[in-house]
Design an enzyme around this catalytic site. Structure first.
Site, PDB file in Angstrom:
ATOM      1  N   GLY A   8      51.289  66.045 -29.993  1.00  0.00           N
ATOM      2  CA  GLY A   8      52.413  66.342 -29.114  1.00  0.00           C
ATOM      3  C   GLY A   8      51.826  66.689 -27.700  1.00  0.00           C
ATOM      4  O   GLY A   8      52.665  67.634 -27.045  1.00  0.00           O
ATOM      5  N   THR A  11      53.819  65.418 -23.525  1.00  0.00           N
ATOM      6  CA  THR A  11      54.738  66.083 -22.791  1.00  0.00           C
ATOM      7  C   THR A  11      54.919  67.579 -23.048  1.00  0.00           C
ATOM      8  O   THR A  11      54.558  68.193 -23.984  1.00  0.00           O
ATOM      9  CB  THR A  11      56.191  65.645 -22.730  1.00  0.00           C
ATOM     10  OG1 THR A  11      56.622  65.690 -24.179  1.00  0.00           O
ATOM     11  CG2 THR A  11      56.257  64.047 -22.550  1.00  0.00           C
ATOM     12  N   ASP A  32      49.841  61.457 -30.402  1.00  0.00           N
ATOM     13  CA  ASP A  32      51.375  61.471 -30.093  1.00  0.00           C
ATOM     14  C   ASP A  32      51.880  60.239 -30.425  1.00  0.00           C
ATOM     15  O   ASP A  32      51.219  59.047 -30.806  1.00  0.00           O
ATOM     16  CB  ASP A  32      51.331  61.848 -28.592  1.00  0.00           C
ATOM     17  CG  ASP A  32      52.788  62.440 -28.312  1.00  0.00           C
ATOM     18  OD1 ASP A  32      52.671  63.530 -27.991  1.00  0.00           O
ATOM     19  OD2 ASP A  32      53.681  61.740 -28.556  1.00  0.00           O
ATOM     20  N   ASP A  41      52.708  58.163 -35.801  1.00  0.00           N
ATOM     21  CA  ASP A  41      53.997  58.830 -36.156  1.00  0.00           C
ATOM     22  C   ASP A  41      54.108  59.842 -37.284  1.00  0.00           C
ATOM     23  O   ASP A  41      53.638  59.448 -38.429  1.00  0.00           O
ATOM     24  CB  ASP A  41      55.080  57.758 -36.541  1.00  0.00           C
ATOM     25  CG  ASP A  41      56.608  58.064 -36.714  1.00  0.00           C
ATOM     26  OD1 ASP A  41      56.737  59.495 -36.645  1.00  0.00           O
ATOM     27  OD2 ASP A  41      57.334  57.367 -37.146  1.00  0.00           O
ATOM     28  N   TYR A 150      66.059  72.497 -37.436  1.00  0.00           N
ATOM     29  CA  TYR A 150      65.356  73.114 -36.698  1.00  0.00           C
ATOM     30  C   TYR A 150      64.434  74.396 -36.911  1.00  0.00           C
ATOM     31  O   TYR A 150      63.550  74.773 -37.324  1.00  0.00           O
ATOM     32  CB  TYR A 150      65.827  73.058 -35.281  1.00  0.00           C
ATOM     33  CG  TYR A 150      64.721  73.304 -34.353  1.00  0.00           C
ATOM     34  CD1 TYR A 150      63.987  72.238 -33.788  1.00  0.00           C
ATOM     35  CD2 TYR A 150      64.635  74.593 -33.649  1.00  0.00           C
ATOM     36  CE1 TYR A 150      63.004  72.644 -32.853  1.00  0.00           C
ATOM     37  CE2 TYR A 150      63.545  74.785 -33.015  1.00  0.00           C
ATOM     38  CZ  TYR A 150      62.725  73.953 -32.448  1.00  0.00           C
ATOM     39  OH  TYR A 150      61.659  74.078 -31.519  1.00  0.00           O
TER      40      TYR A 150
HETATM   41  P1  NAD Z   1      58.407  67.723 -26.140  1.00  0.00           P
HETATM   42  O1  NAD Z   1      59.425  66.859 -26.564  1.00  0.00           O
HETATM   43  O2  NAD Z   1      58.206  68.051 -24.477  1.00  0.00           O
HETATM   44  O3  NAD Z   1      57.046  67.374 -26.623  1.00  0.00           O
HETATM   45  C1  NAD Z   1      57.200  66.943 -28.046  1.00  0.00           C
HETATM   46  C2  NAD Z   1      55.757  65.989 -28.195  1.00  0.00           C
HETATM   47  O4  NAD Z   1      55.733  65.795 -29.482  1.00  0.00           O
HETATM   48  C3  NAD Z   1      55.937  64.943 -27.282  1.00  0.00           C
HETATM   49  O5  NAD Z   1      54.942  64.466 -26.777  1.00  0.00           O
HETATM   50  C4  NAD Z   1      56.575  63.967 -28.347  1.00  0.00           C
HETATM   51  O6  NAD Z   1      56.259  62.566 -28.040  1.00  0.00           O
HETATM   52  C5  NAD Z   1      55.872  64.517 -29.500  1.00  0.00           C
HETATM   53  N1  NAD Z   1      56.372  63.874 -30.935  1.00  0.00           N
HETATM   54  C6  NAD Z   1      57.692  63.857 -31.203  1.00  0.00           C
HETATM   55  N2  NAD Z   1      57.908  63.205 -32.163  1.00  0.00           N
HETATM   56  C7  NAD Z   1      56.576  62.714 -32.798  1.00  0.00           C
HETATM   57  C8  NAD Z   1      56.139  62.135 -33.946  1.00  0.00           C
HETATM   58  N3  NAD Z   1      56.984  61.712 -34.714  1.00  0.00           N
HETATM   59  N4  NAD Z   1      54.937  61.864 -34.068  1.00  0.00           N
HETATM   60  C9  NAD Z   1      54.084  62.318 -32.850  1.00  0.00           C
HETATM   61  N5  NAD Z   1      54.486  62.913 -31.756  1.00  0.00           N
HETATM   62  C10 NAD Z   1      55.861  63.332 -31.707  1.00  0.00           C
HETATM   63  O7  NAD Z   1      58.797  69.278 -26.554  1.00  0.00           O
HETATM   64  P2  NAD Z   1      58.396  70.758 -26.368  1.00  0.00           P
HETATM   65  O8  NAD Z   1      59.255  71.766 -26.089  1.00  0.00           O
HETATM   66  O9  NAD Z   1      57.089  70.892 -25.495  1.00  0.00           O
HETATM   67  O10 NAD Z   1      57.952  71.220 -27.898  1.00  0.00           O
HETATM   68  C11 NAD Z   1      56.377  71.504 -28.281  1.00  0.00           C
HETATM   69  C12 NAD Z   1      56.695  72.215 -29.564  1.00  0.00           C
HETATM   70  O11 NAD Z   1      57.256  73.637 -28.963  1.00  0.00           O
HETATM   71  C13 NAD Z   1      57.661  71.827 -30.621  1.00  0.00           C
HETATM   72  O12 NAD Z   1      56.847  72.001 -31.931  1.00  0.00           O
HETATM   73  C14 NAD Z   1      58.859  72.451 -30.383  1.00  0.00           C
HETATM   74  O13 NAD Z   1      59.591  72.528 -31.620  1.00  0.00           O
HETATM   75  C15 NAD Z   1      58.402  73.992 -30.058  1.00  0.00           C
HETATM   76  N6  NAD Z   1      59.291  74.924 -29.304  1.00  0.00           N
HETATM   77  C16 NAD Z   1      59.951  74.506 -28.293  1.00  0.00           C
HETATM   78  C17 NAD Z   1      60.570  75.265 -27.584  1.00  0.00           C
HETATM   79  C18 NAD Z   1      61.535  74.778 -26.374  1.00  0.00           C
HETATM   80  O14 NAD Z   1      62.144  75.452 -25.814  1.00  0.00           O
HETATM   81  N7  NAD Z   1      60.988  73.795 -25.590  1.00  0.00           N
HETATM   82  C19 NAD Z   1      61.161  76.463 -28.146  1.00  0.00           C
HETATM   83  C20 NAD Z   1      60.273  76.714 -29.328  1.00  0.00           C
HETATM   84  C21 NAD Z   1      59.448  76.012 -29.806  1.00  0.00           C
END
Ligand code: NAD
Length: 254
Positions: A8, A11, A32, A41, A150
């Site tokens: 991940g 982004t 990713d 994936d 989630y």
């Molecule tokens: P984001 O959507 O910017 O990043 C998620 C990344 O995961 C992306 O690069 C996406 O392409 C990749 N991804 C998604 N599905 C995938 C798959 N099937 N296979 C491979 N890669 C995949 O989101 P984010 O907010 O930066 O999230 C990062 C982590 O932080 C996640 O685990 C999310 O649950 C966690 N999180 C986020 C928040 C928030 O408020 N943004 C809060 C708590 C936890």
């Protein structure tokens, strides 16, 4: 300089952490579904196997850290994709790389969420995740809702980390997790755009004691510390980075 692998990293929080680590001169292998050094994936066993093999090929002498950061939001559909990426994709990757991280007495840093405690620990879905029964967990969640899918996946990730601290530490791997609050990333934008969950998220954001929402750097700064030698007695911790929300909701529960 250290060698890290993360999922991940394209982004959001993972993208920011990758940038910070590269800026410090470290090497980072990124997995990713789009634009990774390894494209995979992680919702499928095949994708996870591709990711593990690709990392092993690039890091034959071990990893200083592994950060499974890829995750899907509560609005992802079908609902089964959420535990497939957020729990099974995380645990299978951690298990598949633990010996590589042990080689360098490194760290596996998981990404939970401050929503994790919002689902009871004895929820059947959480228990099916922790039992490693992917088929049953996915069919259980199919009839529930995005929030449970989630937050339950993050509850399970946190519990998995705590349950495995002793055996990983014995092998020379430090396990920890961060639990971010609302952070402005593409994931959050998707939730904000949802009619029902978007309003709930905005309302929650207004109650955050320290105010507002986080930028990805505010999460990545702490993650970078947890990966560094400066934090090398931090082991088995879930670190909330949420402006005080968890303390507000569960003041006596720690
Ligand atoms: P984001 O959507 O910017 O990043 C998620 C990344 O995961 C992306 O690069 C996406 O392409 C990749 N991804 C998604 N599905 C995938 C798959 N099937 N296979 C491979 N890669 C995949 O989101 P984010 O907010 O930066 O999230 C990062 C982590 O932080 C996640 O685990 C999310 O649950 C966690 N999180 C986020 C928040 C928030 O408020 N943004 C809060 C708590 C936890």
């Amino acid at each position: 300089m250290a060698l890290y692998a993360l999922t991940g990293g394209t982004t959001g929080i993972g993208g920011e952490l990758k940038k910070q680590l590269l800026d410090l001169g470290h090497e980072v292998i990124s997995v990713d579904i789009k634009e990774g050094d390894i494209t995979a994936d992680l919702s499928t066993p095949e994708g996870r196997a591709t990711a593990i093999a690709g990392i092993r090929e690039r890091a034959p002498d071990g990893l200083d850290g592994f950060i499974p950061c890829a995750g899907l939001p509560p609005v992802a559909r079908p609902l089964g994709l959420i535990p497939a990426v957020n729990y099974f994709g995380v645990v299978e990757m951690a298990e598949g790389l633990r010996d590589l991280v042990a080689k360098r007495r490194g760290t596996i840093l998981l990404v939970a969420s401050n929503s994790a405690p919002m689902v009871p620990k004895d929820d059947p879905y959480v228990e099916l995740c922790l039992a490693g029964d992917e088929g049953a967990a996915l069919s259980d969640i199919a009839s529930k809702d995005g929030h449970t899918a989630y937050a339950g996946s993050k509850r399970a990730v946190s519990a998995w980390m705590r349950r495995n601290v002793v055996s990983y530490a014995k092998e020379g791997v430090r396990l920890n997790a961060v639990a971010p609050g609302i952070t402005m990333t593409p994931l959050t934008e998707q939730v904000m755009a949802d009619e029902e969950l978007g309003q709930a998220m905005r309302d929650f954001g207004e109650m955050v004691p320290w105010g507002g929402t986080a930028q990805p750097a505010q999460i990545a700064n702490v993650m970078r510390f947890l990966l560094s030698a400066e934090s090398d007695f931090v082991c088995g911790s879930v670190i909330f980075i949420d402006g005080g929300s968890d303390a507000m909701l569960r003041p006596d529960d720690f």
